[in-house]
Design an enzyme around this catalytic site. Structure first.
Site, PDB file in Angstrom:
ATOM      1  NE  ARG A   1      44.524  13.797  10.868  1.00 28.95           N
ATOM      2  CZ  ARG A   1      43.427  13.196  11.353  1.00 28.95           C
ATOM      3  NH1 ARG A   1      42.585  13.879  12.124  1.00 28.95           N
ATOM      4  NH2 ARG A   1      43.171  11.950  11.065  1.00 28.95           N
TER       5      ARG A   1
ATOM      6  CG  HIS B   1      53.122   6.895   8.468  1.00 25.63           C
ATOM      7  ND1 HIS B   1      51.775   6.697   8.642  1.00 25.63           N
ATOM      8  CD2 HIS B   1      53.238   7.719   7.398  1.00 25.63           C
ATOM      9  CE1 HIS B   1      51.108   7.356   7.704  1.00 25.63           C
ATOM     10  NE2 HIS B   1      51.973   7.985   6.941  1.00 25.63           N
TER      11      HIS B   1
ATOM     12  CG  ASP C   1      42.730   8.383  10.139  1.00 30.98           C
ATOM     13  OD1 ASP C   1      43.775   8.477   9.457  1.00 30.98           O
ATOM     14  OD2 ASP C   1      41.736   9.118   9.960  1.00 30.98           O
TER      15      ASP C   1
ATOM     16  CB  SER D   1      38.215   5.027   5.177  1.00 28.33           C
ATOM     17  OG  SER D   1      38.069   6.317   5.709  1.00 28.33           O
TER      18      SER D   1
ATOM     19  CG  LEU E   1      46.075 -11.554  19.032  1.00 30.05           C
ATOM     20  CD1 LEU E   1      44.602 -11.148  19.224  1.00 30.05           C
ATOM     21  CD2 LEU E   1      46.964 -10.426  19.547  1.00 30.05           C
TER      22      LEU E   1
HETATM   23  C1  IPE Z   1      41.949   4.830   6.476  1.00 27.55           C
HETATM   24  O1  IPE Z   1      42.554   6.035   6.764  1.00 27.55           O
HETATM   25  C2  IPE Z   1      42.964   3.819   6.081  1.00 27.55           C
HETATM   26  C3  IPE Z   1      43.880   3.408   7.127  1.00 27.55           C
HETATM   27  C4  IPE Z   1      43.886   3.758   8.382  1.00 27.55           C
HETATM   28  C5  IPE Z   1      44.854   2.461   6.694  1.00 27.55           C
HETATM   29  P1  IPE Z   1      42.666   7.190   5.683  1.00 27.55           P
HETATM   30  O2  IPE Z   1      43.319   8.333   6.369  1.00 27.55           O
HETATM   31  O3  IPE Z   1      43.318   6.693   4.453  1.00 27.55           O
HETATM   32  O4  IPE Z   1      41.148   7.508   5.367  1.00 27.55           O
HETATM   33  P2  IPE Z   1      40.514   8.746   4.615  1.00 27.55           P
HETATM   34  O5  IPE Z   1      41.194   8.845   3.288  1.00 27.55           O
HETATM   35  O6  IPE Z   1      40.783   9.958   5.447  1.00 27.55           O
HETATM   36  O7  IPE Z   1      39.057   8.435   4.540  1.00 27.55           O
HETATM   37  C1  IPE Z   2      46.625   6.400   9.063  1.00 25.75           C
HETATM   38  O1  IPE Z   2      47.120   7.649   9.354  1.00 25.75           O
HETATM   39  C2  IPE Z   2      47.694   5.482   8.594  1.00 25.75           C
HETATM   40  C3  IPE Z   2      47.617   5.138   7.182  1.00 25.75           C
HETATM   41  C4  IPE Z   2      46.690   5.435   6.349  1.00 25.75           C
HETATM   42  C5  IPE Z   2      48.724   4.364   6.690  1.00 25.75           C
HETATM   43  P1  IPE Z   2      47.087   8.795   8.265  1.00 25.75           P
HETATM   44  O2  IPE Z   2      48.359   8.751   7.516  1.00 25.75           O
HETATM   45  O3  IPE Z   2      45.859   8.715   7.460  1.00 25.75           O
HETATM   46  O4  IPE Z   2      47.065  10.071   9.184  1.00 25.75           O
HETATM   47  P2  IPE Z   2      46.242  11.407   8.921  1.00 25.75           P
HETATM   48  O5  IPE Z   2      44.800  11.019   8.902  1.00 25.75           O
HETATM   49  O6  IPE Z   2      46.708  11.953   7.619  1.00 25.75           O
HETATM   50  O7  IPE Z   2      46.598  12.254  10.078  1.00 25.75           O
HETATM   51 MG    MG Z   3      43.993   9.556   7.690  1.00 26.10          MG
END
Ligand code: IPE
Ligand code: IPE
Ligand code: MG
Length: 224
Positions: free
Chosen positions: A16, A29, A12, A180, A122
């Site tokens: 940001r 990403h 995650d 999540s 792995l």
């Molecule tokens: C969880 O992250 C899903 C992944 C990392 C793929 P999110 O950013 O989607 O989670 P929430 O919505 O903040 O809980």
């Molecule tokens: C996690 O990073 C990756 C995916 C859910 C694909 P986010 O895209 O949720 O990044 P933040 O939490 O918005 O920074």
């Molecule tokens: Mg996120």
């Protein structure tokens, strides 16, 4: 010292990171993919057998179409370029989650899974369009349909993670402390590490430090 077979990661903080450094979530990403490659390398060095990566949740469909399309394009490119490389490194790729994407991506995923299916070094479980609640509902439905006895062992047989030991460690980057909808059943006794760094900043040192800490954690499983 605790044995270590399986690490699961909620990757995650990409969005940001992208906004902070490049003024676009999608750039985050892209940067996150580098971390994926680094952590795969680190896992091999540490002789870890299972690495489960949360890449897209069943809830992530709520994101803007532009972001969703970008994420799946990244994955398509990654698979096109790297599947054979993964195979050469004796890595097995398994998808957990419902595989219903574009024809192109479905094909690439199927090919990668089939090509790497006998690899032993792995196993990477890529959680894609994955949601733990829907996984559990489907498992219960199958178990009832088969008229199986409802108990822990039988339910586990119908989960997407059958044949995979439960994670020893869960890492969530991005300074957020929630699950999540990730592996709610399988994480019942995992050691959880919430990491402040955003996923693109997370490196092999951070990963190794967590492993070191885990190794000397006293795991009680309800005992003393
Ligand atoms: C969880 O992250 C899903 C992944 C990392 C793929 P999110 O950013 O989607 O989670 P929430 O919505 O903040 O809980
Ligand atoms: C996690 O990073 C990756 C995916 C859910 C694909 P986010 O895209 O949720 O990044 P933040 O939490 O918005 O920074
Ligand atoms: Mg996120």
């Amino acid at each position: 010292m605790n044995p270590l077979n399986h690490i699961a990661i909620i990757m995650d903080g990409n969005g940001r990171w992208g906004l902070k450094n490049r003024k676009s979530r999608n750039a985050g990403h892209k940067a996150g993919l580098k971390s994926v490659e680094n952590i795969i390398k680190a896992s091999i060095k540490k002789n870890i057998k299972f690495l489960t990566l949360y890449a897209f949740s069943t809830e992530n469909w709520r994101r803007p179409k532009k972001e969703i399309n970008y994420l799946f394009k990244l994955l398509e490119n990654f698979l096109s370029k790297k599947t054979l490389q993964l195979h050469k490194q004796n890595i097995k790729l398994k998808i957990i989650g419902k595989k219903s994407f574009s024809t192109k991506l479905n094909k690439l995923l199927k090919f990668a899974e089939k090509k790497t299916s006998s690899n032993k070094k792995l196993q990477i479980n890529l959680a894609l369009n994955y949601g733990s609640k829907s996984e559990l509902i489907n498992a219960i439905k199958s178990l009832v349909k088969q008229k199986g006895k409802i108990n822990e062992k039988n339910l586990t047989k119908y989960l997407e993670t059958k044949d995979i030991p439960d994670p020893d460690i869960l890492i969530r980057t991005g300074n957020t402390t929630r699950l999540s909808n990730f592996l709610l059943w399988q994480l019942a006794y995992s050691e959880i590490f919430f990491e402040k760094k955003l996923w693109p900043d997370f490196n092999q040192d951070d990963f190794n430090k967590i492993i070191q800490k885990y190794k000397f954690t006293k795991r009680n499983y309800g005992g003393v």
